[in-house]
Motif scaffolding. Structure first.
Motif, PDB file in Angstrom:
ATOM      1  N   GLY A  55       0.838  -1.184   0.000  1.00  8.99           N
ATOM      2  CA  GLY A  55       0.000   0.000   0.000  1.00  8.99           C
ATOM      3  C   GLY A  55       0.878   1.240   0.000  1.00  8.99           C
ATOM      4  O   GLY A  55       2.040   1.200   0.420  1.00  8.99           O
ATOM      5  N   GLU A  56       0.336   2.348  -0.467  1.00  9.66           N
ATOM      6  CA  GLU A  56       1.064   3.612  -0.514  1.00  9.66           C
ATOM      7  C   GLU A  56       1.663   3.936   0.853  1.00  9.66           C
ATOM      8  O   GLU A  56       1.177   3.461   1.877  1.00  9.66           O
ATOM      9  CB  GLU A  56       0.097   4.702  -0.981  1.00  9.66           C
ATOM     10  N   ALA A  57       2.715   4.744   0.882  1.00  7.36           N
ATOM     11  CA  ALA A  57       3.552   4.887   2.072  1.00  7.36           C
ATOM     12  C   ALA A  57       2.818   5.302   3.331  1.00  7.36           C
ATOM     13  O   ALA A  57       3.298   5.056   4.435  1.00  7.36           O
ATOM     14  CB  ALA A  57       4.679   5.872   1.787  1.00  7.36           C
ATOM     15  N   ILE A  58       1.651   5.901   3.213  1.00  4.48           N
ATOM     16  CA  ILE A  58       0.887   6.249   4.416  1.00  4.48           C
ATOM     17  C   ILE A  58       0.541   4.985   5.199  1.00  4.48           C
ATOM     18  O   ILE A  58       0.435   5.004   6.433  1.00  4.48           O
ATOM     19  CB  ILE A  58      -0.382   7.041   4.041  1.00  4.48           C
ATOM     20  N   LEU A  59       0.392   3.864   4.502  1.00  7.52           N
ATOM     21  CA  LEU A  59       0.164   2.582   5.171  1.00  7.52           C
ATOM     22  C   LEU A  59       1.350   2.245   6.057  1.00  7.52           C
ATOM     23  O   LEU A  59       1.188   1.846   7.214  1.00  7.52           O
ATOM     24  CB  LEU A  59      -0.063   1.474   4.142  1.00  7.52           C
ATOM     25  N   ALA A  66       1.365   1.785  14.827  1.00  6.57           N
ATOM     26  CA  ALA A  66       0.582   0.719  15.452  1.00  6.57           C
ATOM     27  C   ALA A  66       1.471  -0.362  16.040  1.00  6.57           C
ATOM     28  O   ALA A  66       1.145  -0.947  17.080  1.00  6.57           O
ATOM     29  CB  ALA A  66      -0.363   0.108  14.424  1.00  6.57           C
ATOM     30  N   ALA A  67       2.606  -0.633  15.394  1.00  2.00           N
ATOM     31  CA  ALA A  67       3.468  -1.724  15.840  1.00  2.00           C
ATOM     32  C   ALA A  67       4.383  -1.320  16.989  1.00  2.00           C
ATOM     33  O   ALA A  67       4.533  -2.048  17.979  1.00  2.00           O
ATOM     34  CB  ALA A  67       4.304  -2.219  14.665  1.00  2.00           C
ATOM     35  N   PHE A 217      -4.109  -5.764   8.018  1.00  2.00           N
ATOM     36  CA  PHE A 217      -3.381  -5.161   6.906  1.00  2.00           C
ATOM     37  C   PHE A 217      -2.313  -4.205   7.423  1.00  2.00           C
ATOM     38  O   PHE A 217      -1.385  -3.860   6.709  1.00  2.00           O
ATOM     39  CB  PHE A 217      -4.354  -4.413   5.988  1.00  2.00           C
ATOM     40  N   LEU A 218      -2.438  -3.775   8.701  1.00  2.00           N
ATOM     41  CA  LEU A 218      -1.464  -2.881   9.312  1.00  2.00           C
ATOM     42  C   LEU A 218      -0.301  -3.621   9.966  1.00  2.00           C
ATOM     43  O   LEU A 218       0.574  -2.989  10.541  1.00  2.00           O
ATOM     44  CB  LEU A 218      -2.143  -2.022  10.389  1.00  2.00           C
ATOM     45  N   PHE A 233       2.904 -15.312   1.683  1.00  2.00           N
ATOM     46  CA  PHE A 233       2.728 -13.885   1.936  1.00  2.00           C
ATOM     47  C   PHE A 233       1.468 -13.673   2.774  1.00  2.00           C
ATOM     48  O   PHE A 233       0.491 -14.418   2.630  1.00  2.00           O
ATOM     49  CB  PHE A 233       2.594 -13.119   0.615  1.00  2.00           C
ATOM     50  N   PRO A 234       1.469 -12.662   3.642  1.00  2.00           N
ATOM     51  CA  PRO A 234       0.259 -12.384   4.440  1.00  2.00           C
ATOM     52  C   PRO A 234      -0.948 -12.051   3.577  1.00  2.00           C
ATOM     53  O   PRO A 234      -2.072 -12.426   3.909  1.00  2.00           O
ATOM     54  CB  PRO A 234       0.667 -11.179   5.298  1.00  2.00           C
ATOM     55  N   VAL A 235      -0.720 -11.308   2.505  1.00  2.00           N
ATOM     56  CA  VAL A 235      -1.753 -10.999   1.517  1.00  2.00           C
ATOM     57  C   VAL A 235      -1.092 -11.096   0.150  1.00  2.00           C
ATOM     58  O   VAL A 235       0.133 -11.128   0.029  1.00  2.00           O
ATOM     59  CB  VAL A 235      -2.361  -9.587   1.700  1.00  2.00           C
TER      60      VAL A 235
END
Length: 363
Positions: A55-59, A66-67, A217-218, A233-235
């Protein structure tokens, strides 16, 4: 297209997007993916394998918050622009308290001020910094701030989205524990991926954080070790985007990082010299604070930023970026990233501005 991102992709990148899309469980793709991760590791000059999130870098920036940020953490958020300010919402969501060290958006963060903030609040455990806040066109002293944070023992999260590959900025040199960047800026690739370097001690903290996302997804943890062949892969990864990143990394290596940085710096220098020659003012209070990857200049009071942007586009075929947040309506931004980092492009836009500003311009 002289925007602040996404930027024009290099021809090699566009060609790579046309390659056949492989099944992500195909052994050939998994081996290929591991090779791309290794190229990225070398480009980032980091010991650990980086993570590529889909996902785009904001992800990547939100995933880092979050981590790494646990419920008892106090976060010092360094604010010199719109994106630095915006990180506070995620930090507040996951941590106990957010302390803000802010400067006007035409200034940069003083490392001494960071040192004093850490002394006054020894319980600060995480510091977040946007290296180059594009709506301001300013460049914070990453390495100096990183050294201060490391001396305090805190963890450092760095948004290097619009700085990495356009200058000498690497995670380990800057003592960054999480370093997020994008392929669609100075690497001259396409948007759609987050490129993240994580230090060993940051991984340890993330693994010990009971609130670090899993099955999300995060989740940074879900991508740790994803480059190991045979591991699922996770997704489903963005196959074509990986091809594009691979081509961009090859180009970066082939040209030579130092040569790429020099090209970016020369382009920005030509732009600034030309703008000042036209009697325009740079947005940063000091030219030394200007980033080599984007130039922000003040729009004259007598004209509209939108009218000037539109005249550049419709009369000269040049697209630039408007201001954002506190700089909206006050500036225009010229991007010097990737394929647009060419001194000739800077001369072209200065020439176009000279013609536009020599005649009346109305909204």
């Amino acid at each position: 297209m002289l925007t602040t991102g996404p930027v024009p992709a290099y021809p090699e990148v566009l060609a790579a997007l046309g390659k056949p899309v492989l099944y992500d469980y195909h052994p050939a793709f998994q081996t290929y993916y591991a090779g791309v991760v290794e190229k990225l590791r070398q480009a980032l000059r980091t010991d650990n394998n980086p993570v590529i999130m889909q996902g785009e870098a904001i992800l990547g920036i939100e995933a880092a918050a979050a981590a790494l940020i646990a419920r008892n953490d106090v976060v010092l958020n360094l604010v010199s622009g719109v994106y630095g300010k915006g990180f506070a919402s995620w930090a507040a969501r996951y941590g106990r308290e957010v302390v803000e060290l802010a400067v006007p958006y035409d200034e940069i963060i003083d490392p001494q001020a960071v040192r004093e903030a850490l002394r006054s609040r020894p319980d600060i455990s995480i510091v977040s910094l946007c290296h180059h806040d594009t709506p301001s066109g300013t460049l914070n002293p990453l390495h100096e701030i990183g050294a201060v944070v490391a001396g305090h023992g805190a963890y450092l999260i760095v948004d290097a989205v619009s700085s990495f590959a356009g200058m000498d900025a690497h995670p380990q040199d800057a003592h960054a524990d999480i370093f997020i960047t994008s392929p669609s800026k100075c690497l001259g690739s396409t948007p759609g991926l987050s490129l993240i370097a994580v230090s060993e001690r940051a991984w340890n903290k993330i693994e010990a954080n009971p609130d670090a996302p899993l099955g999300s997804f995060l989740s940074l943890l879900a991508w740790k070790g994803a480059s190991e062949p045979g591991r699922p892969f996770p997704v489903t990864p963005s196959i074509a985007e990986i091809y594009a990143l691979d081509a961009a990394l090859d180009r970066y290596t082939r040209e030579g990082p130092e040569n790429v940085w020099t090209r970016h710096a020369q382009t920005a220098s030509v732009a600034r010299e030309g703008l000042l020659g036209l009697g325009l003012s740079l947005w940063p209070k000091q030219e030394a604070w200007c980033a080599p990857t984007a130039t922000a200049f003040k729009v004259p009071d007598s004209i509209s930023d939108v009218a000037l942007r539109d005249s550049l586009l419709h009369d000269h075929g040049i697209l630039v970026s408007l201001g954002r947040g506190e700089t909206a309506g006050k500036i225009l931004r010229i991007g010097h990233m990737g394929a647009s980092a060419e001194p000739g492009f800077a001369r072209t836009i200065v020439s176009a501005l000279s013609g536009i500003l020599s005649r009346p311009l109305h909204p």
